[in-house]
Design a protein around this motif. Structure first.
Motif, PDB file in Angstrom:
ATOM      1  N   THR A  49       9.069  31.622  63.321  1.00  0.00           N
ATOM      2  CA  THR A  49       8.962  30.365  62.659  1.00  0.00           C
ATOM      3  C   THR A  49      10.323  29.317  63.233  1.00  0.00           C
ATOM      4  N   PRO A  50      11.575  29.856  63.116  1.00  0.00           N
ATOM      5  CA  PRO A  50      12.485  29.168  63.817  1.00  0.00           C
ATOM      6  C   PRO A  50      12.590  28.859  65.230  1.00  0.00           C
ATOM      7  N   THR A  51      12.057  30.009  65.812  1.00  0.00           N
ATOM      8  CA  THR A  51      12.026  29.909  67.402  1.00  0.00           C
ATOM      9  C   THR A  51      11.048  29.190  67.972  1.00  0.00           C
ATOM     10  N   LYS A  52       9.880  29.097  67.351  1.00  0.00           N
ATOM     11  CA  LYS A  52       8.536  28.404  67.936  1.00  0.00           C
ATOM     12  C   LYS A  52       8.888  26.932  67.685  1.00  0.00           C
ATOM     13  N   THR A  53       9.552  26.702  66.598  1.00  0.00           N
ATOM     14  CA  THR A  53      10.150  25.159  66.116  1.00  0.00           C
ATOM     15  C   THR A  53      10.973  24.771  67.341  1.00  0.00           C
ATOM     16  N   MET A  54      12.023  25.595  67.541  1.00  0.00           N
ATOM     17  CA  MET A  54      12.755  25.068  68.745  1.00  0.00           C
ATOM     18  C   MET A  54      12.399  24.942  69.991  1.00  0.00           C
ATOM     19  N   VAL A  55      11.377  25.826  70.321  1.00  0.00           N
ATOM     20  CA  VAL A  55      10.604  25.810  71.569  1.00  0.00           C
ATOM     21  C   VAL A  55       9.821  24.573  71.791  1.00  0.00           C
ATOM     22  N   ALA A  56       9.215  24.118  70.447  1.00  0.00           N
ATOM     23  CA  ALA A  56       8.441  22.821  70.459  1.00  0.00           C
ATOM     24  C   ALA A  56       9.627  21.538  70.904  1.00  0.00           C
ATOM     25  N   SER A  57      10.575  21.661  70.417  1.00  0.00           N
ATOM     26  CA  SER A  57      11.646  20.525  70.624  1.00  0.00           C
ATOM     27  C   SER A  57      11.949  20.403  72.137  1.00  0.00           C
ATOM     28  N   ALA A  58      12.172  21.809  72.785  1.00  0.00           N
ATOM     29  CA  ALA A  58      12.565  21.985  73.993  1.00  0.00           C
ATOM     30  C   ALA A  58      11.163  21.711  75.350  1.00  0.00           C
ATOM     31  N   ARG A  59      10.033  21.807  74.532  1.00  0.00           N
ATOM     32  CA  ARG A  59       9.008  21.235  75.312  1.00  0.00           C
ATOM     33  C   ARG A  59       8.806  19.803  75.343  1.00  0.00           C
ATOM     34  N   LEU A  60       8.982  19.061  74.190  1.00  0.00           N
ATOM     35  CA  LEU A  60       9.073  17.712  74.183  1.00  0.00           C
ATOM     36  C   LEU A  60       9.914  17.056  75.142  1.00  0.00           C
ATOM     37  N   ALA A  61      11.292  17.757  75.075  1.00  0.00           N
ATOM     38  CA  ALA A  61      12.547  17.386  75.918  1.00  0.00           C
ATOM     39  C   ALA A  61      11.734  17.360  77.482  1.00  0.00           C
ATOM     40  N   TYR A  62      11.155  18.166  77.728  1.00  0.00           N
ATOM     41  CA  TYR A  62      10.687  18.540  79.171  1.00  0.00           C
ATOM     42  C   TYR A  62       9.642  17.420  79.553  1.00  0.00           C
ATOM     43  N   GLN A  63       8.804  17.336  78.591  1.00  0.00           N
ATOM     44  CA  GLN A  63       7.680  16.511  78.808  1.00  0.00           C
ATOM     45  C   GLN A  63       7.973  14.820  79.063  1.00  0.00           C
ATOM     46  N   ALA A  64       8.989  14.551  78.234  1.00  0.00           N
ATOM     47  CA  ALA A  64       9.579  13.270  78.118  1.00  0.00           C
ATOM     48  C   ALA A  64      10.307  13.062  79.559  1.00  0.00           C
ATOM     49  N   GLY A  65      11.066  14.004  79.930  1.00  0.00           N
ATOM     50  CA  GLY A  65      11.728  14.006  81.318  1.00  0.00           C
ATOM     51  C   GLY A  65      10.512  13.827  82.658  1.00  0.00           C
ATOM     52  N   ARG A  66       9.327  14.097  82.148  1.00  0.00           N
ATOM     53  CA  ARG A  66       8.464  14.028  83.248  1.00  0.00           C
ATOM     54  C   ARG A  66       7.487  12.701  83.076  1.00  0.00           C
ATOM     55  N   GLN A 191      14.707  29.429  78.663  1.00  0.00           N
ATOM     56  CA  GLN A 191      13.916  28.236  79.241  1.00  0.00           C
ATOM     57  C   GLN A 191      14.275  27.095  78.052  1.00  0.00           C
ATOM     58  N   MET A 192      14.263  27.467  77.090  1.00  0.00           N
ATOM     59  CA  MET A 192      14.555  26.516  75.790  1.00  0.00           C
ATOM     60  C   MET A 192      16.029  25.717  75.983  1.00  0.00           C
ATOM     61  N   PHE A 193      16.977  26.650  76.278  1.00  0.00           N
ATOM     62  CA  PHE A 193      18.110  25.908  76.440  1.00  0.00           C
ATOM     63  C   PHE A 193      18.521  25.072  77.866  1.00  0.00           C
ATOM     64  N   ARG A 194      17.683  25.694  78.762  1.00  0.00           N
ATOM     65  CA  ARG A 194      17.695  24.942  80.094  1.00  0.00           C
ATOM     66  C   ARG A 194      17.156  23.389  79.800  1.00  0.00           C
ATOM     67  N   ARG A 195      16.021  23.421  79.087  1.00  0.00           N
ATOM     68  CA  ARG A 195      15.412  21.880  78.898  1.00  0.00           C
ATOM     69  C   ARG A 195      16.306  21.119  78.008  1.00  0.00           C
ATOM     70  N   PHE A 196      17.027  21.974  77.006  1.00  0.00           N
ATOM     71  CA  PHE A 196      17.965  21.166  76.202  1.00  0.00           C
ATOM     72  C   PHE A 196      19.000  20.608  77.062  1.00  0.00           C
ATOM     73  N   GLY A 197      19.161  21.204  78.440  1.00  0.00           N
ATOM     74  CA  GLY A 197      20.418  20.651  79.025  1.00  0.00           C
ATOM     75  C   GLY A 197      21.400  21.616  79.630  1.00  0.00           C
ATOM     76  N   SER A 198      21.429  22.932  79.258  1.00  0.00           N
ATOM     77  CA  SER A 198      22.309  23.838  79.634  1.00  0.00           C
ATOM     78  C   SER A 198      22.324  24.302  80.889  1.00  0.00           C
ATOM     79  N   GLU A 199      23.318  24.687  81.745  1.00  0.00           N
ATOM     80  CA  GLU A 199      23.016  25.760  82.892  1.00  0.00           C
ATOM     81  C   GLU A 199      22.538  26.919  82.227  1.00  0.00           C
ATOM     82  N   VAL A 200      21.774  27.938  82.855  1.00  0.00           N
ATOM     83  CA  VAL A 200      21.275  29.139  82.377  1.00  0.00           C
ATOM     84  C   VAL A 200      21.144  29.947  83.554  1.00  0.00           C
TER      85      VAL A 200
END
Length: 472
Positions: A49-66, A191-200
């Motif tokens: 539940t928590p991880t896939k919720t955060m994955v969804a936020s990361a994917r939206l950030a990635y798609q917005a950047g595209r 991948q989640m934190f890379r999409r949030f903006g961290s170096e990974v």
């Protein structure tokens, strides 16, 4: 002597344990449910539940950047990690509350505390509010789950080390996140934190990521992560960690080219999980554990002690919520309906929730060959799937393995957009004992991603041996 007697005691409320006691009580049994922590276990509180919720936020950030690729102007994209965390917390609270609302049931008592065995069918509970209780039952079910394996290298106690639970409580973005472990947990967070903006940087001891997969799948996953800007270091063994200037940390890594130093702001240990068995004092009951501390069970989920069962992540085998839920179905059938349901020959799929997803079911190419099958293999790039082209999600491929003699589908991997959903279609075909021709000839809606299955399985009619390219 036990103070109280029950028909069944269930220890833990992970995926299986949160349903079974309710059903047992509905069937007329007197049931004790013991929980030492949060209701709902790992999946609800610290896992799916928590991880896939955060994955969804990361994917939206990635798609917005595209956005510009699709003709959509979005402007600079930034992530408010504290807001992501609050959304995650709200999801967990809702899921936990939904479970708690189902618990009230005549015949079922929730006891909050930590259980340990005092005999084969008796347990003592150290109550959360103080004191102890002694209870027994002819049937006991253990569903205590597992937890992150702690990092055990020199210096690990001198720096903050995150695990898969604590990393989700960060409210500020790591500047440089170093991840130890190239399994699905490490890759999802990487991948989640890379999409949030961290170096990974991902550090993997083995020669490749996702080492249970075929080489070509592992290689493609690594290529996708590198394309996303993640540094992937394989055949790299962490040997020490120490504080560095400015509140940072320094990790020593042994590689084939010698030792090197990595410096980062945060360190995540995603190096596996250990079973929650140490507090149970299983030796007092005679319950046998394997060399890694997991509870050994037979195909009916019964332990070495008759009448004592174990389910979910505390047992050996794949640690997935859906396999735990199937354990519940087996025990429900056997303890309530007195059937002989078993784990034998069950097909357990899984999905790695990177983007694109990796869905897996059945045997890999390597496993099928090791099992002695004469096989044929087909692989279709997602860039050949019309829906993937239209949506701009062309990374990855579909790969199918069939028995060369019978045409039966032995396994499949789908590394692509909604790979888990597509793999589920193949699993249904396997459950129905369909051959590859059924998938090749079926009419799937155009233009769906699933339509690519027509092309994938049609390859087997195009030529013998290994099939690698789309035949038009």
């Amino acid at each position: 002597m036990a103070d109280e007697h029950y028909d069944t005691i269930v220890i833990g409320t992970s995926q299986g344990g949160r349903f079974l006691p309710v059903e047992l009580a509905k069937a007329g049994q007197k049931v004790a449910l013991v929980e030492r922590d949060q209701l709902g276990g790992v999946c609800v509180n610290r896992g799916c539940t928590p991880t896939k919720t955060m994955v969804a936020s990361a994917r939206l950030a990635y798609q917005a950047g595209r956005g510009a690729e699709y003709g959509v102007r979005t402007g600079p994209v930034s992530v408010d990690l504290a807001a992501v965390r609050e959304r995650k917390r709200a999801m967990v609270t809702g899921a936990r509350g939904n479970y708690a609302s189902r618990l009230p049931q005549d015949g079922l008592e929730l006891i909050e505390g930590e259980a340990h065995f005092t005999g084969p069918k008796s347990i003592e509970i150290a109550l959360t509010d103080g004191g102890t209780r002694q209870i027994d039952a002819p049937v006991i079910v253990i569903d205590t789950g597992a937890r992150p394996r702690p990092l055990a290298i020199p210096g690990a106690g001198d720096v903050p080390v995150l695990d898969s639970t604590s990393i989700m409580e960060l409210d500020e973005l790591p500047e440089h996140l170093i991840i130890l472990g190239g399994g699905y947990i490490g890759l999802e967070f990487g991948q989640m934190f890379r999409r949030f903006g961290s170096e990974v940087t991902i550090v993997q001891r083995a020669a490749r990521l996702l080492r249970s997969e075929d080489q070509d799948v592992s290689d493609e996953v690594a290529a996708i992560l590198r394309e996303d800007g993640i540094t992937v270091s394989t055949s790299s063994t962490p040997v020490r960690v120490e504080p560095a200037d400015g509140g940072r940390l320094r990790l020593g890594v042994r590689t084939q080219d010698g030792e090197r130093q990595l410096e980062g702001s945060h360190l995540l240990a995603a190096i596996g999980r250990v079973p929650n068995t140490e507090a149970l004092t299983t030796e007092a009951a005679g319950i046998r554990l394997d060399d890694h501390g997991f509870i050994e069970v037979d195909e009916y989920l019964e332990t070495s002690v008759p009448g004592v069962y174990a389910m979910g992540d505390v047992t050996p085998g794949p640690a997935f919520t859906h396999s735990s839920y199937d354990d519940y179905r087996i025990l429900h059938a056997n303890l309530i309906r007195h059937e002989k349901a078993s784990t034998r020959d069950r097909i357990v799929p899984y999905t790695v929730f990177i983007d694109p997803q990796l869905g897996r079911v059945g045997a890999t190419e390597h496993e099928a060959r090791a099992q002695g099958h004469a096989i044929r293999v087909a692989k279709l790039p997602m860039s050949a799937v019309i829906r993937a082209i239209e949506t701009g999600q062309t990374r990855g491929f579909m790969k199918a393995v069939i028995d060369a003699d019978t045409g039966q589908i032995l396994g499949c991997a789908v590394l692509g957009s909604e790979g888990g959903e597509i793999t589920t279609m193949i699993q249904i075909a396997m459950l129905g004992n369909l051959t590859y021709t059924a998938m090749a000839d079926a009419i799937f809606t155009h233009p769906l991603l699933a339509e690519g299955l027509n092309s994938l399985f049609a390859m087997f009619d195009a030529r013998g041996g290994r099939c690698h390219t789309l035949v038009t």
